[in-house]
Scaffold this active site. Structure first.
Site, short mmCIF file in Angstrom:
data_model
loop_
_atom_site.label_atom_id
_atom_site.label_comp_id
_atom_site.label_asym_id
_atom_site.label_seq_id
_atom_site.Cartn_x
_atom_site.Cartn_y
_atom_site.Cartn_z
N CYS A 112 -90.10 -16.46 -20.51
CA CYS A 112 -90.04 -15.87 -18.85
C CYS A 112 -88.72 -16.08 -18.74
O CYS A 112 -87.81 -15.07 -18.98
CB CYS A 112 -90.93 -16.85 -18.00
SG CYS A 112 -91.17 -16.73 -16.46
N HIS A 113 -87.72 -16.55 -17.86
CA HIS A 113 -86.76 -16.98 -17.79
C HIS A 113 -85.22 -17.36 -18.76
O HIS A 113 -84.59 -18.11 -18.67
CB HIS A 113 -86.28 -18.05 -16.47
CG HIS A 113 -86.32 -16.74 -15.31
ND1 HIS A 113 -87.83 -16.91 -14.69
CD2 HIS A 113 -85.89 -15.83 -14.55
CE1 HIS A 113 -88.26 -15.79 -14.22
NE2 HIS A 113 -86.60 -15.89 -13.32
#
Length: 179
Positions: A112-113
């Protein structure tokens, strides 16, 4: 046959704002495969997880990043959440840990991030990876090729886009640790 990583120690680097399932599901996969997981953070006490933007559970920090020895771990996991990697990439000790860990050639997995911390550590140039789509510009500006795939493996680097990708992410993480 299930992947067995008995005797392997996996560092999970996270702080407040970590996306809960992106921490708990890979940790569970590591432990179910016989490995040992350890939550490393930039702060003492507990880490406040989130479910998107809402508070979720809290998790006990097992070691501060300043006290963590890279030689003690067989792999590093960087869970996402929007705030978690943003806090980590602003912490020189966390960035140094990621850069130095990456340099060992041991598996590193980010979802994800999570790749934001890899970008800050300066380790993505010439690599191909995936992430949450909003990181595409950051990843490409750092010299990497961004792809929209459920999971992408580049050498010992495993990346995924989002919580829906967790089954494939966990499978590749375990495969890299077992290799």
């Amino acid at each position: 046959m299930a992947t067995n990583i008995h005797g392997k120690r996996i560092a999970f680097l996270a702080t407040d704002g970590v996306e809960e399932v992106e921490y708990t599901e890979p940790r569970k996969a590591v432990e179910n495969a016989g490995g040992t997981a350890e939550l490393i953070s930039i702060k003492d006490g507990e880490v406040q997880a989130v479910n998107h933007m809402d508070k979720a559970g809290t998790y006990a920090v097992e070691k501060l990043v300043k006290d963590a020895r890279i030689a003690d771990y067989d792999a590093l996991v960087l869970p996402g959440g929007v705030a978690n990697p943003d806090f980590l990439r602003a912490d020189p000790g966390a960035v140094r840990f990621v850069r130095d860990f990456f340099a060992t050639g041991k598996p590193v997995a980010a979802i994800c991030h999570g790749p934001w911390t890899l970008v800050e550590a300066g380790v993505v140039e010439g690599r191909t990876l995936t992430s949450w789509p909003s990181l595409r510009t950051d990843v490409t500006n750092a010299g990497a090729t961004w792809v929209d795939e459920q999971v992408h493996v580049d050498g010992k680097l495993v990346t995924s886009r989002k919580p829906d990708d967790l089954p494939a992410f966990c499978d590749e993480l375990l495969a890299q640790v077992a290799a």
